[in-house]
Design an enzyme around this catalytic site. Structure first.
Site, mmCIF file in Angstrom:
data_model
loop_
_atom_site.group_PDB
_atom_site.id
_atom_site.type_symbol
_atom_site.label_atom_id
_atom_site.label_comp_id
_atom_site.label_asym_id
_atom_site.label_seq_id
_atom_site.Cartn_x
_atom_site.Cartn_y
_atom_site.Cartn_z
ATOM 1 N N ASN A 43 1.381 -1.094 0.222
ATOM 2 C CA ASN A 43 0.303 0.026 -0.113
ATOM 3 C C ASN A 43 0.836 1.071 -0.024
ATOM 4 O O ASN A 43 1.838 1.265 1.213
ATOM 5 C CB ASN A 43 -0.965 0.153 1.285
ATOM 6 C CG ASN A 43 -0.194 -0.153 2.269
ATOM 7 O OD1 ASN A 43 0.474 -0.617 2.646
ATOM 8 N ND2 ASN A 43 -1.229 -0.039 3.864
ATOM 9 N N GLU A 102 0.947 5.431 0.789
ATOM 10 C CA GLU A 102 -0.758 6.102 1.168
ATOM 11 C C GLU A 102 -0.040 7.576 0.980
ATOM 12 O O GLU A 102 0.240 7.771 0.214
ATOM 13 C CB GLU A 102 -0.603 5.463 2.773
ATOM 14 C CG GLU A 102 -1.410 4.961 3.376
ATOM 15 C CD GLU A 102 -1.153 4.250 4.867
ATOM 16 O OE1 GLU A 102 -1.230 5.586 5.775
ATOM 17 O OE2 GLU A 102 -2.255 3.702 5.479
ATOM 18 N N GLU A 104 -2.528 -4.686 -3.129
ATOM 19 C CA GLU A 104 -3.483 -5.310 -4.207
ATOM 20 C C GLU A 104 -4.199 -5.296 -5.747
ATOM 21 O O GLU A 104 -3.184 -4.744 -6.869
ATOM 22 C CB GLU A 104 -5.310 -5.259 -3.865
ATOM 23 C CG GLU A 104 -5.083 -6.795 -2.336
ATOM 24 C CD GLU A 104 -5.524 -5.800 -1.301
ATOM 25 O OE1 GLU A 104 -5.090 -5.221 -1.439
ATOM 26 O OE2 GLU A 104 -6.457 -5.925 -0.656
ATOM 27 N N CYS A 162 -11.101 -3.440 -4.723
ATOM 28 C CA CYS A 162 -9.933 -4.313 -4.632
ATOM 29 C C CYS A 162 -10.984 -5.573 -5.198
ATOM 30 O O CYS A 162 -10.362 -5.696 -6.018
ATOM 31 C CB CYS A 162 -9.323 -4.282 -3.358
ATOM 32 S SG CYS A 162 -8.177 -2.679 -3.484
#
Ligand code: THU
Length: 163
Positions: free
Chosen positions: A62, A64, A75, A115
């Site tokens: 991930n 951010e 994902e 996702c």
């Protein structure tokens, strides 16, 4: 009126040692990928890894942003990377894991709704199920045969008239 129900097969493994070698390899790659997460706001580091139909693997994490909605889940990072780098090559499995702030990562997480929607369209595009391997850093591992099993009654492009 009639009733119906949906059945979602889930395999539950005690731990990592029970996995077959290719699932174990992919979960290990996802675990490694948590180390590349950029998650200063949530401190929730997610790792994902995919296996392509030709056996290649890619991983993602991930990423951010100070403007929170601009962040992207692990994902979708790895799905986009796979599709952009190896276009036309089907994705056959995805492993997902995480490390949280308190370093307790002993049960599986499951993909967020966006996702799931994204995964569903990759299955459709490649006409191939994406096997989902969901686990923490330790503890039980859930395996679901196809990502769309996690998104019953999904919205799809079937009714979408594009010009
Ligand atoms: N996150 C993922 O990467 N995948 C998911 O399926 C759920 C959530 C990320 C988004 C955000 O960076 C952090 O985890 C906390 O929600």
């Amino acid at each position: 009126m009639k009733h119906t129900s949906l059945h979602i097969p889930v395999q539950i493994f005690q731990d990592f040692t029970e996995l077959n070698p290719s699932d174990a390899l992919l979960l290990e790659a996802a675990r490694k990928a948590t180390g590349h997460a950029y998650a200063p706001y949530s401190n929730f580091r997610v790792g994902a890894a995919v296996m392509l139909i030709d056996g290649q693997t890619l991983s993602g994490s991930n990423q951010e942003n100070a403007s929170f909605p601009a962040g992207i889940c692990a994902e979708r990072v790895v799905l986009s990377a796979a599709s952009a780098t190896f276009p036309g090559t089907a994705i056959i499995s995805l492993a997902l894991t995480y490390v949280n702030k308190s370093s307790t990562s002993n049960r599986p997480i499951s993909p967020c709704g966006i996702c799931r929607q994204t995964l569903a369209e990759y299955e459709q595009r490649f006409n191939h199920p994406i096997r989902m391997i969901l686990g923490g850093i330790s503890g039980e591992i859930f395996i679901v045969n196809r990502a769309t099993d996690l998104l019953p009654f999904a919205f799809s492009n079937q009714e979408l008239n594009t010009y």
